[in-house]
Design an enzyme around this catalytic site. Structure first.
Site, PDB file in Angstrom:
ATOM      1  N   LEU A   8      25.738   8.108 103.621  1.00  0.00           N
ATOM      2  CA  LEU A   8      25.904   6.738 104.116  1.00  0.00           C
ATOM      3  C   LEU A   8      24.902   5.855 103.379  1.00  0.00           C
ATOM      4  O   LEU A   8      23.707   6.161 103.342  1.00  0.00           O
ATOM      5  CB  LEU A   8      25.666   6.684 105.624  1.00  0.00           C
ATOM      6  N   TYR A 154       7.996 -10.567 102.306  1.00  0.00           N
ATOM      7  CA  TYR A 154       8.791  -9.496 101.694  1.00  0.00           C
ATOM      8  C   TYR A 154       7.912  -8.287 101.374  1.00  0.00           C
ATOM      9  O   TYR A 154       8.257  -7.145 101.705  1.00  0.00           O
ATOM     10  CB  TYR A 154       9.469 -10.022 100.435  1.00  0.00           C
TER      11      TYR A 154
END
Length: 281
Positions: A8, A154
């Protein structure tokens, strides 16, 4: 007959995630390519058809900041395929700005997508990965090792991911799950384009930070002119997916290795500060 291994991958509508999905499928994996908005799957499906792997790629919705979405996606994967052998945490979002001029909600949003989304998806997948003796591969960034100007939120999230995975790795290994982080440098992908930055407006609003921001933007635009392609950056992900014993930390290019080495050998922090201070002058 042994069923194909299943992976996945999050954030596959473009860039590294799209390239990783194609690479995994070409390597024989049943690939669950997830994205927040499955209406954006056209580029992935087109690439899958062009590479002859459309039958090995299945698009599903997964929003990493929505626990119900994560649970529903994993439940479908196990019901349909009976196993999950690997998770590739790729979904993320860039944030440009300095803290004095940012809304705290923007900082929290960056942490939700880039850190808590990784934690939540990994946590939900681990029982299935334990059963399969599988692995977790997380795309971080060189920004998870070297703090960079105007990327406080970030880089904070990516540093957090690196610390989380480095701490998890020896524990997960005791139950047969390998943990790897992949650190790209500059990548020519929609990850940057999707920021939709209005540079003149940013500079006009930057106040005393305008000269530093202008220098940073000029330097960044130049660096992305020689960036890796998404396929080049995704190749080490596929290597980690298929290796018998992948390394914990992998950089995607020689430049990324040299850049990360700056901080790994920088005991007092001066080497990183000397380097990044030139980006804003």
């Amino acid at each position: 007959m042994t069923s194909p291994k299943t992976v996945l991958i999050t954030g596959t509508s473009s860039g590294i995630g799209l390239a990783a999905a194609i690479g995994a499928a070409r390597s024989g994996w049943t690939t669950i390519a997830t994205m927040r908005d499955t209406g954006k799957a056209q580029a992935l499906l087109k690439a899958a058809a062009e590479n002859g792997v459309a039958d090995r790629i299945q698009v599903k919705r997964l929003d990493v900041v929505d626990p119900a979405s994560i649970a529903a996606c994993l439940e479908e994967v196990i019901a349909e395929h009976g196993r999950l052998d690997a998770l590739v945490n790729n979904a993320g979002a860039a944030t440009v700005g300095t803290i004095e001029q940012m809304d705290l909600d923007d900082v929290r949003s960056a942490m939700e997508v880039n850190f808590f989304g990784v934690v939540a998806t990994t946590r939900a997948a681990l029982p299935h990965l334990r059963e399969a003796q599988g692995r977790v591969i997380t795309v971080t960034s060189v920004g998870g090792a070297v703090g960079q100007p105007f990327n406080e939120a970030y880089c904070a999230a990516k540093f957090a991911v690196e610390g989380f995975m480095e701490s998890l790795a020896p524990v997960a290994a005791t139950v047969g799950v390998d943990v790897t982080v992949v650190e790209p440098g500059a990548v020519a992908s929609e990850f940057v384009t999707n920021l939709g930055l209005d540079v003149p407006a940013l500079l006009a609003a930057a106040g005393p930070y305008a000269p530093a921001l202008e220098a940073y933007i000029a330097r960044t635009q130049q660096s992305f002119g020689t960036a890796q392609s998404p396929a080049e950056a995704a190749a080490p992900i596929i290597d980690a997916l298929t290796a018998d014993h992948p390394a914990f930390r992998i950089q995607t290019s020689a430049w990324a290795r040299d850049f990360v080495a700056t901080t790994l050998a920088d005991l007092d922090g001066s080497a990183v500060q000397d380097l990044t201070s030139t980006w804003v002058r």
